[in-house]
Design an enzyme around this catalytic site. Structure first.
Site, PDB file in Angstrom:
ATOM      1  N   ARG A 141       0.811  -1.228   0.000  1.00  0.00           N
ATOM      2  CA  ARG A 141       0.000   0.000   0.000  1.00  0.00           C
ATOM      3  C   ARG A 141       0.839   1.270   0.000  1.00  0.00           C
ATOM      4  NH1 ARG A 141      -2.703  -1.231   5.562  1.00  0.00           N
ATOM      5  NH2 ARG A 141      -0.504  -1.721   5.854  1.00  0.00           N
TER       6      ARG A 141
ATOM      7  N   LYS B  47      11.903  23.037  17.591  1.00  0.00           N
ATOM      8  CA  LYS B  47      11.073  22.756  16.413  1.00  0.00           C
ATOM      9  C   LYS B  47      11.540  21.476  15.749  1.00  0.00           C
ATOM     10  CE  LYS B  47      10.872  27.681  15.589  1.00  0.00           C
ATOM     11  NZ  LYS B  47      11.197  28.837  14.775  1.00  0.00           N
TER      12      LYS B  47
ATOM     13  N   HIS C 171      14.224  33.028  12.408  1.00  0.00           N
ATOM     14  CA  HIS C 171      13.279  33.313  13.478  1.00  0.00           C
ATOM     15  C   HIS C 171      13.591  32.541  14.761  1.00  0.00           C
ATOM     16  CE1 HIS C 171      10.091  34.108  10.107  1.00  0.00           C
ATOM     17  NE2 HIS C 171      11.005  35.048  10.174  1.00  0.00           N
TER      18      HIS C 171
ATOM     19  N   TYR D 199       5.795  21.868  10.893  1.00  0.00           N
ATOM     20  CA  TYR D 199       6.548  22.147  12.112  1.00  0.00           C
ATOM     21  C   TYR D 199       5.819  21.539  13.289  1.00  0.00           C
ATOM     22  CZ  TYR D 199       8.077  26.450   9.721  1.00  0.00           C
ATOM     23  OH  TYR D 199       8.579  27.362   8.853  1.00  0.00           O
TER      24      TYR D 199
END
Ligand SMILES: Cc1cn([C@H]2C[C@H](O)[C@@H](COP(=O)(O)OP(=O)(O)O[C@H]3O[C@@H](C)C(=O)[C@@H](O)[C@H]3O)O2)c(=O)[nH]c1=O
Length: 180
Positions: free
Chosen positions: A23, A72, A62, A132
């Site tokens: 699959r 993150k 950032h 994220y």
């Protein structure tokens, strides 16, 4: 699932071990037990997605200021991106050094960017989408940024940026204003 330290050892490449069959495949993206066994304290708080229409879209660099710093776990769902983590930790021997990793869905890997790092990426294909998983809520008042082209960082971007937000164009250089 394997957690592989990068040139800055707290930045980890997280490789899935997909179980394939007729699959397709199934793979774990985050696992409390595996991360804890590797000594990594990362517990998801928010899951977000970013779609980037054009190749050469750059977002970053950032971070969130303490006490709202966030780690993150970044994964590419579509297209291809070059992702970069910049060490901003004050007591770190690798402060202001960076690590870059190419991410794509076929690569089936994610990068874990610890707290105390800035993060950015540039897309290498149109329609690139990133997922994220962060371990602290988005806190607009705590947002900080660094310039993607800060000479003090000398990030070796693999492509010329073509699309940037006004905010990302206006971040301060290291040593000035908001930068760490
Ligand atoms: C980051 C973020 C933005 N937003 C909103 C604010 C704004 O209306 C819109 C776009 O925000 P931004 O321009 O800050 O999005 P963007 O430039 O994609 O910001 C992201 O960049 C990369 C490099 C990161 O590391 C992320 O943590 C995040 O900072 O989305 C949220 O609602 N939640 C969030 O977690």
């Amino acid at each position: 699932m394997r957690l592989i330290p990068q040139a800055i050892p707290d930045v980890l490449l997280v490789e899935g071990e997909p179980a394939g069959d007729a699959r397709g495949w199934f793979a774990r993206l985050w696992c409390a037990e595996t991360f804890a066994a590797a000594g990594v304290d990362f517990r998801p708080s928010q899951i977000s997605q970013s779609m980037n229409a054009e190749a050469g879209t750059l977002r970053g660099l950032h971070f969130q200021h303490a006490p709202h710093a966030e780690a993150k776990l970044v994964r590419c769902l579509r297209g291809r991106a070059w992702d970069v983590a910049v060490d901003l930790r004050e007591d770190s021997p690798t402060r202001h050094r960076w690590v870059g990793v190419e991410l794509s869905p076929g690569g089936r890997r994610a990068v874990l960017i610890p707290r105390g790092f800035a993060h950015g990426f540039i897309t290498l294909e149109p329609g690139t989408e990133l997922l994220y998983i962060t371990d602290h809520p988005w806190t607009p008042g705590a947002e900080g940024g660094l310039r993607w082209d800060d000479p003090a960082l000398a990030i070796d971007w693999p492509a010329e940026p073509r699309v940037l937000s006004d905010r990302d164009r206006g971040h301060p250089l290291i040593g000035a204003g908001d930068a760490k």
